[in-house]
Design a protein around this motif. Structure first.
Motif, PDB file in Angstrom:
ATOM      1  N   SER A 143     -10.715   0.127   3.776  1.00 16.18           N
ATOM      2  CA  SER A 143      -9.567  -0.621   4.319  1.00 16.18           C
ATOM      3  C   SER A 143      -8.902   0.243   5.371  1.00 16.18           C
ATOM      4  O   SER A 143      -8.540   1.402   5.121  1.00 16.18           O
ATOM      5  N   HIS A 173     -16.472   6.293  -0.307  1.00 18.21           N
ATOM      6  CA  HIS A 173     -16.875   5.341  -1.355  1.00 18.21           C
ATOM      7  C   HIS A 173     -17.155   6.066  -2.668  1.00 18.21           C
ATOM      8  O   HIS A 173     -16.909   5.524  -3.742  1.00 18.21           O
ATOM      9  N   SER A 232     -13.374  -1.428   8.545  1.00 16.41           N
ATOM     10  CA  SER A 232     -13.444  -2.554   7.598  1.00 16.41           C
ATOM     11  C   SER A 232     -14.896  -3.002   7.457  1.00 16.41           C
ATOM     12  O   SER A 232     -15.293  -3.498   6.404  1.00 16.41           O
ATOM     13  N   SER A 264     -11.545  -8.205  -1.660  1.00 16.35           N
ATOM     14  CA  SER A 264     -12.275  -7.081  -2.309  1.00 16.35           C
ATOM     15  C   SER A 264     -13.757  -7.445  -2.413  1.00 16.35           C
ATOM     16  O   SER A 264     -14.631  -6.616  -2.145  1.00 16.35           O
ATOM     17  N   GLU A 265     -14.071  -8.728  -2.755  1.00 14.50           N
ATOM     18  CA  GLU A 265     -15.491  -9.124  -2.786  1.00 14.50           C
ATOM     19  C   GLU A 265     -16.094  -8.947  -1.395  1.00 14.50           C
ATOM     20  O   GLU A 265     -17.197  -8.434  -1.225  1.00 14.50           O
ATOM     21  N   HIS A 297     -12.754 -13.382  -1.946  1.00 16.04           N
ATOM     22  CA  HIS A 297     -11.521 -12.571  -1.908  1.00 16.04           C
ATOM     23  C   HIS A 297     -11.803 -11.318  -1.087  1.00 16.04           C
ATOM     24  O   HIS A 297     -12.971 -10.914  -0.925  1.00 16.04           O
ATOM     25  N   ARG A 312       0.832  -1.216   0.000  1.00 15.04           N
ATOM     26  CA  ARG A 312       0.000   0.000   0.000  1.00 15.04           C
ATOM     27  C   ARG A 312       0.856   1.251   0.000  1.00 15.04           C
ATOM     28  O   ARG A 312       0.424   2.309  -0.437  1.00 15.04           O
ATOM     29  N   SER A 324     -15.279  -6.907   0.991  1.00 17.45           N
ATOM     30  CA  SER A 324     -15.580  -5.512   1.370  1.00 17.45           C
ATOM     31  C   SER A 324     -16.739  -4.988   0.538  1.00 17.45           C
ATOM     32  O   SER A 324     -17.540  -4.173   1.014  1.00 17.45           O
ATOM     33  N   ALA A 325     -16.910  -5.496  -0.693  1.00 20.31           N
ATOM     34  CA  ALA A 325     -18.087  -5.075  -1.484  1.00 20.31           C
ATOM     35  C   ALA A 325     -19.362  -5.563  -0.796  1.00 20.31           C
ATOM     36  O   ALA A 325     -20.329  -4.805  -0.630  1.00 20.31           O
TER      37      ALA A 325
END
Lengths: 229, 241, 259, 249
Positions: free
Chosen positions: C127, D110, C122, D75-76, D73, C21, D78-79
């Motif tokens: 993040s 977002h 989170s 990213s999924e 995963h 990051r 957090s979606a």
């Protein structure tokens, strides 16, 4: 206070609690700092005197008066200073302080004096240990750094310093230990802070403890040098 | 029966708000006072002022020592410790001591004249609240309900004449709340102690307590007295409970 | 006690995540980083300058006592400043900064973790590394490095003030032997140490507080662990940087880069 | 056929040697205001954290909105999490932002293209609809416990989630604010089509507004009560005792 809560029992507990953690930390640090002192000193003396036999006596006198107490107590500040400050802060924010008052326990003799006396004794002991560790580590490395054999280094080790240097170092250790533990307890016991900023109070205690040690080191060095010779 | 706790036009200064109206109370052994009010109305300040941790003005008679403060002042601690047990809201357990030491420290400084504190008392209490196996643990390792029980046990070990608890049943699930409440009621039913407690649930206060103190949101007492006067003042509440 | 294996796994995942990051430019977070750095420098500015003055003073007092045996007082200024630049300055002030910058931010992150703010981030789909850890890592690194360089200058000024007041040395006498003893290499070694200390303090503070327990007790243990780990890292890095700097200079001289 | 929000298939979880949950098999359906109750320290919060992937189960399989958690995963995940918001027991407001910024912050992160004044206006509307009477510009540590809870619920509602997991909304509140929070739960559940899953000790509110109650006891799912409004007694004596005491305390 008698029986389970007598002063000597509380003092022993604190000695054990803060002393054990400080032991291996100071030993490890002594090994590393001993080498750094000799490396820097050799670099400078090589420029000035072009002859390195003076380095071991200078280094030992520097360790006994300066680096021995300074580094040992700096480590103890971060170890037991932060612990005491956050413990007192937690006591203050969760009303344990008032609970002790209600039990008619004198806070000084139950909580404050055992910790301050314990930290002072630990700092004196760890200063001694730090001095020994640093001297051993710089003697061990001197053949590669200074090109002098061990026998020669050990002969000239204590030419420049006398017993007064050792007493100076131990007095400094006692002063440092007393100052950082009383700062930590004083900051931790401040009334009126929520449990959220207990962490901030202990960092404040660590910073002020280190700053106090640096200032005291300056004053004590000046006083001792002009006192003893 | 002599009065254990008497308050005459007892003024409070919670969070330096303006003075609240006087509170007049006369409680003796075997009685139990419930204090009710919205959060932040000074319930715990009232309890702390009884023990000398918050300033008050007016007359307060605790057991046989008498305190009269025309101006708001802190209670001067009498030389020897009065047999008063105080359970804090955030159950101030001594984190640096084990469960066993928490109890033995609580009773250690009691005057030998009043209560002879045998080590068996500690063991009996710990077994009663089910903490005897984890007596060597530190309070950090206990769960919420067990911490509350230890805080209450710490006050009971001194065999106090006055037992003051600051919302002991807050944030507890019904089962452990029930067990703690029965433990407190037993000490009162023996007839020798006075229980002062701050509560959240009105139904519990009306059914199990002899005296009531209602505070409104700014800390002024709305009602102060025993249950019978409360019922005759507002009969419709009796019908509901 | 978390066993060593679990600790190393935590360390590996944290470093990989931080590194990935760190080098992706996040434009919208730059204002957060800059504000954080300036606020941190403002809090520890006074303490750094004062302590560096006293560190310079200590060195002058001790070396004056040693050099008086050789009756060569003229090299006192150069000797004290060179020792300050090369080794003692960054170390002592680094101890102070490990508490002021490192442990302070560690207590902030640990409190955020204890009151579930990191988990809320989170849970809202953001993040927490991007929004909390990376800005603080960069701001600690920049604040500590800048403050250490400032303390080098402060140390020399402090040394001069003490030498002038206690041992009444004139300014010309103090700075006379500077060209002779202090080359560019000792200045670079000072900067090299400042960078090494800054990065170590930043990494250790963020790692220790990010993996702290989720309780009020966790906050105080996180602060204690950060303080002691920072100090041990400074001491070990001090030795490491001294030796690697000497190797670096040898290599540069060998390839003719440096005269 | 609607897919369940969460479905657990004999999931078990243990911390060190302490068993927390033992082969739990349960489905939670959307459109039901489900309450999760039980003695403290029995792992109710762990149940929610497992459901949202904050922690991995030791055995068993968990499906969130029909998708198994293990293959998801980050990213999924957090979606999905934007649709399924978890409100923690601590009203975890960011202490470096004011109240109104706290509420508008996730939306701005977002959708960076939205301009802040519009977002703050929307946040003020949501806060007023929840009955928040404090000032908008103060810092979180000046709020009372009740106000902080309202702000954290408003912050979640800004992202208009499909499901809300709420951990102990009413502990530590007095009677008046407790009824206010219950009213908000019913309001969000009915009007905003956002089904809520609540972990709570408050038996009265569960019996009045709940559609289904899952009762955990000693690491097991002890009882699954359908319509609590008509709840009188339960074959299991333990559950009876819990609910009777609950009414009093």
């Amino acid at each position: 206070m008698t029986g389970r809560w007598r002063f000597s029992r509380l003092l022993l507990e604190q000695l054990y609690l803060h002393g054990i953690r400080g032991l291996w930390v100071v030993l490890l640090a002594a090994i590393f700092t001993g080498q750094v002192i000799i490396a820097e000193y050799a670099y400078h003396i090589r420029y000035i005197m072009h002859e390195l036999t003076f380095v071991p006596p200078f280094a030992t006198s520097m360790i006994l008066t300066q680096f021995g107490p300074l580094l040992a107590c700096m480590l103890m500040v971060s170890l037991s200073g932060a612990a005491i400050a956050s413990e007192t802060g937690l006591m203050r924010s969760t009303e344990q302080w008032d609970a002790l008052k209600l039990e008619h326990i004198s806070l000084w003799s139950f909580y404050i004096w055992p910790r301050i006396v314990a930290c002072t004794c630990i700092c004196i002991a760890l200063t001694l240990l730090n001095m020994a560790g640093q001297i051993v580590s710089f003697v061990a490395i001197s053949p590669w750094e200074l090109g002098l054999s061990w026998a020669k280094v050990i002969d000239t080790l204590f030419d420049m310093c006398s017993l007064s240097d050792l007493i100076q170092g131990l007095c400094k250790g006692a002063f440092f230990g007393f100052s950082y533990s009383s700062i930590a307890i004083f900051i931790g016991a401040q009334p009126g802070h929520s449990s959220a900023d207990v962490g901030k109070r202990s960092t404040q205690a660590v910073v002020l403890g280190i700053f106090a040690i640096i200032v005291e080191d300056f004053l004590l060095s000046y006083i001792f040098i002009h006192l003893f010779n | 029966m002599n009065a254990l706790l008497t308050l005459k036009n007892y003024y409070l200064y919670p969070k330096n708000q303006p003075r609240c109206l006087g509170v007049d109370l006369k409680l003796s052994a075997g009685h139990s006072l419930a204090i009710l009010g919205p959060t932040g109305c000074g319930k715990s300040v009232f309890l702390k002022s009884l023990v000398g941790l918050a300033p008050f003005s007016g007359e307060l008679r605790l057991l046989d020592s008498f305190f009269h403060h025309p101006l708001p002042k802190l209670l001067k601690f009498p030389k020897r410790s009065l047999p008063i047990g105080f359970a804090f809201e955030k159950n101030a357990l001594f984190e640096f001591l084990s469960v066993e030491d928490n109890l033995s420290l609580a009773g250690a400084f009691q005057d030998e004249a009043q209560t002879t504190q045998k080590p068996s008392d500690g063991e009996r209490l710990l077994k009663q609240i089910g903490l005897w196996e984890s007596r060597k643990k530190f309070p950090r390792a206990l769960s919420g309900g067990m911490k509350k029980r230890l805080a209450v046990a710490r006050t009971l070990i001194k065999k106090p004449k006055i037992l003051i608890c600051d919302s002991p049943l807050a944030g507890l699930d019904p089962l452990s709340a029930h067990s703690i409440f029965t433990m407190l009621k037993e000490t009162v039913n023996t007839g020798s102690t006075l229980l002062v407690m701050s509560l959240q649930s009105y139904t519990l206060a009306l059914t199990h307590f002899t005296h009531l103190l209602l505070l409104d949101s700014s800390g002024n007492p709305v009602f102060c007295g025993n249950i019978e006067d409360f019922y005759c003042k507002n009969p419709h509440i009796k019908a509901i409970s | 006690m978390i066993n060593l294996r679990q600790e190393t796994i935590q360390l590996k995942t944290f470093t990989l995540e931080l590194a990935s990051r760190l080098f992706r430019p996040h434009t919208q977070h730059w204002n957060m980083i800059i504000i954080g750095t300036l606020r941190m420098i403002r809090t520890c500015l006074v303490m750094v300058i004062l302590s560096s003055l006293f560190v310079g003073g200590i060195l002058v007092v001790v070396f004056q006592h040693h050099i008086s045996f050789f009756r060569a007082d003229s090299i006192l200024g150069a000797f004290a400043s060179s020792a300050l630049l090369r080794e003692v300055g960054p170390l002592l002030v680094g101890f102070l900064l490990s508490g002021q910058c490192g442990a302070y931010v560690a207590s902030e992150i640990a409190t955020m973790k204890a009151t579930d703010q990191l988990d809320t981030l989170s849970s809202l789909g953001l993040s927490d590394m991007d929004l909390v850890i990376v800005p603080r890592f960069v701001s600690i690194f920049m604040a500590t490095t800048f403050s250490l360089m400032l303390s080098l200058a402060g140390g020399i000024v402090g040394a001069y003030l003490v030498a002038a007041s206690l041992y009444d040395m004139s300014i010309y006498f103090f700075f006379s032997k500077f060209q002779w003893l202090i080359q560019w290499s000792s200045l670079w070694s000072g900067f090299y140490k400042c960078f090494a200390f800054g990065s170590a303090i930043a990494f250790i503070s963020c790692y220790t507080s990010y993996t702290a327990e989720k309780s009020v007790q966790g906050v105080s243990t996180a602060v204690q662990k950060t303080a002691i780990r920072n100090m041990m890292a400074l001491i070990i890095l001090d030795t490491f940087t001294t030796h690697t700097f000497r190797g670096l200079m040898f290599v540069l001289k060998y390839f003719g880069v440096l005269s | 056929m609607k897919t369940p929000i969460i479905s657990f298939r004999n999931v078990s979880k243990r911390y060190g040697n302490q068993e927390v949950l033992k082969n739990i098999t349960v489905d939670i359906w959307p459109g039901e205001l489900t309450f999760i109750m039980g003695p403290s320290g029995v792992g109710k919060t762990v149940f929610l954290r497992l459901a949202l992937g904050f922690e991995e189960p030791d055995e068993g399989e968990i499906h969130l909105a029909g998708i198994p958690l293990s293959e998801m995963h980050i990213s999924e995940l957090s979606a999905i999490r934007v649709r399924h918001i978890f409100i923690f027991q601590h009203p975890a407001l960011f202490d470096f932002l004011t109240v109104i910024e706290n509420v508008g912050f996730p939306l701005l992160e977002h959708h960076p293209d939205m301009d802040p004044p519009y977002v703050f206006e929307k946040a003020k509307g949501v806060l007023r609809s929840l009955g928040y009477r404090g000032t908008f510009k103060k810092m979180p540590d000046q709020c009372t416990v009740g106000e902080a809870k309202l702000v954290s619920i408003a912050r979640a509602l800004m992202l208009n989630p499909k499901v809300m997991f709420i951990d102990e909304p009413t502990t530590g509140l007095d009677e008046t604010t407790r009824t206010q929070v219950d009213h908000i739960l019913v309001n969000t559940h009915r009007m905003k089509q956002c089904s809520c899953i609540v972990v709570s000790h408050d038996v009265n509110s569960a019996l009045t507004i709940g559609d289904r109650i899952l009762f955990f006891y000693d690491t097991q799912l002890h009882a699954n009560i359908e319509n609590p409004r008509k709840f009188t007694s339960h074959p299991d004596p333990l559950v009876n005792e819990f609910f009777n005491h609950g009414e009093v305390f």
